[in-house]
Scaffold this motif. Structure first.
Motif, PDB file in Angstrom:
ATOM      1  N   GLN A   1       0.844  -1.194   0.000  1.00 61.10           N
ATOM      2  CA  GLN A   1       0.000   0.000   0.000  1.00 61.10           C
ATOM      3  C   GLN A   1       0.879   1.244   0.000  1.00 61.10           C
ATOM      4  O   GLN A   1       1.965   1.256   0.560  1.00 61.10           O
ATOM      5  N   MET A   2       0.378   2.282  -0.649  1.00 58.63           N
ATOM      6  CA  MET A   2       1.067   3.571  -0.661  1.00 58.63           C
ATOM      7  C   MET A   2       0.086   4.670  -0.328  1.00 58.63           C
ATOM      8  O   MET A   2      -1.037   4.700  -0.835  1.00 58.63           O
ATOM      9  N   LYS A   3       0.503   5.577   0.569  1.00 55.16           N
ATOM     10  CA  LYS A   3      -0.297   6.741   0.932  1.00 55.16           C
ATOM     11  C   LYS A   3       0.563   7.982   0.752  1.00 55.16           C
ATOM     12  O   LYS A   3       1.706   8.027   1.197  1.00 55.16           O
ATOM     13  N   PHE A   4      -0.010   8.965   0.094  1.00 52.05           N
ATOM     14  CA  PHE A   4       0.703  10.232  -0.082  1.00 52.05           C
ATOM     15  C   PHE A   4      -0.023  11.378   0.611  1.00 52.05           C
ATOM     16  O   PHE A   4       0.540  12.061   1.444  1.00 52.05           O
ATOM     17  N   SER A   5      -1.264  11.583   0.280  1.00 50.62           N
ATOM     18  CA  SER A   5      -2.056  12.633   0.904  1.00 50.62           C
ATOM     19  C   SER A   5      -3.379  12.024   1.340  1.00 50.62           C
ATOM     20  O   SER A   5      -4.212  11.663   0.505  1.00 50.62           O
ATOM     21  N   VAL A   6      -3.553  11.888   2.648  1.00 51.34           N
ATOM     22  CA  VAL A   6      -4.765  11.258   3.170  1.00 51.34           C
ATOM     23  C   VAL A   6      -5.987  12.096   2.834  1.00 51.34           C
ATOM     24  O   VAL A   6      -7.080  11.584   2.596  1.00 51.34           O
ATOM     25  N   GLN A   7      -5.833  13.430   2.786  1.00 52.90           N
ATOM     26  CA  GLN A   7      -6.965  14.309   2.535  1.00 52.90           C
ATOM     27  C   GLN A   7      -7.357  14.352   1.064  1.00 52.90           C
ATOM     28  O   GLN A   7      -8.538  14.508   0.736  1.00 52.90           O
ATOM     29  N   ASN A   8      -6.377  14.224   0.150  1.00 50.32           N
ATOM     30  CA  ASN A   8      -6.645  14.485  -1.264  1.00 50.32           C
ATOM     31  C   ASN A   8      -6.669  13.244  -2.148  1.00 50.32           C
ATOM     32  O   ASN A   8      -7.124  13.340  -3.291  1.00 50.32           O
ATOM     33  N   MET A   9      -6.194  12.107  -1.678  1.00 53.82           N
ATOM     34  CA  MET A   9      -6.170  10.929  -2.534  1.00 53.82           C
ATOM     35  C   MET A   9      -6.318   9.678  -1.689  1.00 53.82           C
ATOM     36  O   MET A   9      -5.958   9.654  -0.512  1.00 53.82           O
ATOM     37  N   CYS A  10      -6.883   8.637  -2.302  1.00 55.18           N
ATOM     38  CA  CYS A  10      -7.051   7.369  -1.616  1.00 55.18           C
ATOM     39  C   CYS A  10      -5.762   6.570  -1.709  1.00 55.18           C
ATOM     40  O   CYS A  10      -4.909   6.840  -2.554  1.00 55.18           O
ATOM     41  N   PRO A  11      -5.591   5.550  -0.853  1.00 53.81           N
ATOM     42  CA  PRO A  11      -4.371   4.743  -0.927  1.00 53.81           C
ATOM     43  C   PRO A  11      -4.273   3.997  -2.254  1.00 53.81           C
ATOM     44  O   PRO A  11      -5.268   3.634  -2.875  1.00 53.81           O
ATOM     45  N   ILE A  12      -3.044   3.775  -2.697  1.00 47.66           N
ATOM     46  CA  ILE A  12      -2.762   2.997  -3.907  1.00 47.66           C
ATOM     47  C   ILE A  12      -2.271   1.628  -3.465  1.00 47.66           C
ATOM     48  O   ILE A  12      -1.358   1.530  -2.649  1.00 47.66           O
ATOM     49  N   GLU A  13      -2.861   0.559  -3.994  1.00 45.50           N
ATOM     50  CA  GLU A  13      -2.517  -0.795  -3.594  1.00 45.50           C
ATOM     51  C   GLU A  13      -1.889  -1.537  -4.759  1.00 45.50           C
ATOM     52  O   GLU A  13      -2.241  -1.321  -5.919  1.00 45.50           O
ATOM     53  N   GLY A  14      -0.964  -2.422  -4.418  1.00 47.33           N
ATOM     54  CA  GLY A  14      -0.293  -3.235  -5.418  1.00 47.33           C
ATOM     55  C   GLY A  14       1.041  -2.646  -5.834  1.00 47.33           C
ATOM     56  O   GLY A  14       1.155  -1.439  -6.063  1.00 47.33           O
ATOM     57  N   GLU A  15       2.069  -3.505  -5.909  1.00 49.96           N
ATOM     58  CA  GLU A  15       3.398  -3.026  -6.273  1.00 49.96           C
ATOM     59  C   GLU A  15       3.420  -2.457  -7.682  1.00 49.96           C
ATOM     60  O   GLU A  15       4.135  -1.485  -7.961  1.00 49.96           O
ATOM     61  N   ALA A  16       2.625  -3.028  -8.588  1.00 51.76           N
ATOM     62  CA  ALA A  16       2.604  -2.531  -9.964  1.00 51.76           C
ATOM     63  C   ALA A  16       2.078  -1.103 -10.025  1.00 51.76           C
ATOM     64  O   ALA A  16       2.650  -0.237 -10.705  1.00 51.76           O
ATOM     65  N   ASN A  17       0.993  -0.818  -9.311  1.00 53.55           N
ATOM     66  CA  ASN A  17       0.405   0.522  -9.347  1.00 53.55           C
ATOM     67  C   ASN A  17       1.303   1.550  -8.656  1.00 53.55           C
ATOM     68  O   ASN A  17       1.428   2.685  -9.125  1.00 53.55           O
ATOM     69  N   VAL A  18       1.916   1.159  -7.539  1.00 57.15           N
ATOM     70  CA  VAL A  18       2.830   2.078  -6.858  1.00 57.15           C
ATOM     71  C   VAL A  18       4.051   2.343  -7.730  1.00 57.15           C
ATOM     72  O   VAL A  18       4.549   3.481  -7.795  1.00 57.15           O
ATOM     73  N   ALA A  19       4.519   1.322  -8.445  1.00 54.53           N
ATOM     74  CA  ALA A  19       5.658   1.520  -9.344  1.00 54.53           C
ATOM     75  C   ALA A  19       5.310   2.499 -10.453  1.00 54.53           C
ATOM     76  O   ALA A  19       6.137   3.340 -10.842  1.00 54.53           O
ATOM     77  N   ARG A  20       4.102   2.423 -10.975  1.00 54.46           N
ATOM     78  CA  ARG A  20       3.675   3.389 -11.999  1.00 54.46           C
ATOM     79  C   ARG A  20       3.683   4.809 -11.446  1.00 54.46           C
ATOM     80  O   ARG A  20       4.121   5.752 -12.114  1.00 54.46           O
ATOM     81  N   PHE A  21       3.200   4.973 -10.225  1.00 54.00           N
ATOM     82  CA  PHE A  21       3.157   6.306  -9.609  1.00 54.00           C
ATOM     83  C   PHE A  21       4.568   6.867  -9.438  1.00 54.00           C
ATOM     84  O   PHE A  21       4.837   8.027  -9.784  1.00 54.00           O
ATOM     85  N   LEU A  22       5.484   6.059  -8.915  1.00 55.55           N
ATOM     86  CA  LEU A  22       6.839   6.540  -8.669  1.00 55.55           C
ATOM     87  C   LEU A  22       7.593   6.801  -9.963  1.00 55.55           C
ATOM     88  O   LEU A  22       8.378   7.749 -10.055  1.00 55.55           O
ATOM     89  N   PHE A  23       7.357   5.966 -10.979  1.00 55.41           N
ATOM     90  CA  PHE A  23       8.067   6.161 -12.238  1.00 55.41           C
ATOM     91  C   PHE A  23       7.668   7.474 -12.899  1.00 55.41           C
ATOM     92  O   PHE A  23       8.491   8.127 -13.560  1.00 55.41           O
ATOM     93  N   LYS A  24       6.414   7.872 -12.733  1.00 53.84           N
ATOM     94  CA  LYS A  24       5.955   9.132 -13.329  1.00 53.84           C
ATOM     95  C   LYS A  24       6.596  10.345 -12.677  1.00 53.84           C
ATOM     96  O   LYS A  24       6.572  11.438 -13.247  1.00 53.84           O
ATOM     97  N   LEU A  25       7.166  10.171 -11.471  1.00 57.55           N
ATOM     98  CA  LEU A  25       7.888  11.280 -10.854  1.00 57.55           C
ATOM     99  C   LEU A  25       9.219  11.538 -11.544  1.00 57.55           C
ATOM    100  O   LEU A  25       9.819  12.610 -11.356  1.00 57.55           O
TER     101      LEU A  25
END
Length: 327
Positions: A203-227
């Motif tokens: 699980q990945m959490k960035f902003s509890v107020q503005n976004m829901c948690p992201i689950e799964g290593e594949a989805n978190v990898a997509r988020f980090l790669f876009k940075l």
């Protein structure tokens, strides 16, 4: 008529000195030249203009006190995180690292803006919090963290959740050693907090107020790669990258032996047509498939094109964190 008479206790000519001010000071205008001749100046000023060693010792002591105060503030901030972040209710081990900003790697194209992706920087450190199970270390995320540190100034921190009793030492130091300037959070552009916790899926959490948690290593990898690099603007190429990422995590890492063999054949066929899985450029597809191929078995048992591609990935220098766990 007076009641009685007494003799005077003092002479009639005695005149006491009455003060005309609260206290007196020496006249500084009466001193010759501009040199300081008072007792205070003579104690702390030397003839060659240098500061007295006693003053230097006092300044050093003050700097040490300020440094300890900054460290105490950093510890308090860490405790505050355990209150505001329910997943970090017990902070057993903390390690931080600072990686100086360096030129972007030539393997990634495009320019990313943290303000556009994560929101405008309002002064607080933008912290990415990831919950991972120590029984299944996310090798892809460790590689992405290493690449992020090459592009941004990243404050990396490792926590241990109370639901986990034993964590191997290599997992506690997987993000690097503690940096001396970790107490100065304003020096960093991005926070990367990894919490070892007994969770069924990453699980990945960035902003509890503005976004829901992201689950799964594949989805978190997509988020980090876009940075680091934007996804391909070509819809067909972006879909190809996503399909390889899904095959890596759902078939290579979690599939049966038959599914892994089918993916290896597909990899061998694709790598016979182009140097990388998505064409002429290194992408998240190569990063995810590399980690999952090594997790699925020895590299010597893979097809020839896959072995050549594995060596090309290793030559980039991004995968040392993943190889350290597999040795």
């Amino acid at each position: 008529m007076s009641m009685y008479q007494v003799k005077p206790v003092c002479g009639s000519l005695l005149k006491p000195d009455l003060p005309t001010c609260m206290y007196t000071l020496p006249n500084i205008h009466g001193q010759q030249g501009n040199s300081c001749t008072s007792d205070l100046c003579s104690e702390h000023a030397l003839q060659n203009g240098e500061v007295d060693p006693a003053v230097k010792a006092l300044e050093a002591r003050q700097d040490e006190i300020l440094r300890k105060l900054y460290e105490l503030k950093a510890a308090v901030d860490g405790l505050a995180k355990t209150v505001t972040t329910p997943d970090a209710d017990l902070d057993l081990t903390v390690s931080s690292s600072l990686s100086s900003q360096s030129p972007s790697s030539t393997t990634f194209t495009g320019v990313t803006n943290l303000d556009t992706l994560l929101g405008k920087d309002l002064g607080a450190l933008r912290d990415i919090v990831i919950n991972a199970n120590p029984a299944q270390p996310p090798l892809t995320l460790l590689v992405l963290h290493s690449v992020l540190c090459q592009r941004y100034r990243v404050l990396s921190t490792v926590h241990v959740h109370s639901s986990v009793s034993n964590v191997p030492p290599q997992l506690l130091s997987c993000l690097g050693p503690r940096h001396a300037d970790s107490y100065a959070r304003q020096m960093f552009q991005l926070g990367f907090t990894l919490i070892w916790k007994d969770v069924p899926t990453l699980q990945m959490k960035f902003s509890v107020q503005n976004m829901c948690p992201i689950e799964g290593e594949a989805n978190v990898a997509r988020f980090l790669f876009k940075l680091m690099s934007p996804y391909p603007s070509d819809a067909a190429l972006a879909t190809l990258v996503d399909s390889w990422v899904d095959m890596a995590f759902f078939q290579l890492a979690e599939g049966s032996a038959k599914e892994r063999a089918a993916v290896l054949r597909a990899l061998n066929s694709a790598l016979g047509r182009s140097p990388w899985l998505a064409g002429q450029e290194f992408s998240l597809a190569d990063m995810a498939c590399y980690c999952c191929v090594l997790q699925s078995g020895p590299a010597s048992s893979t097809p020839s094109n896959v072995q050549r591609w594995l060596k090309s990935c290793e030559n980039l220098g991004h995968f040392s964190p993943a190889k350290a766990f597999l040795q």
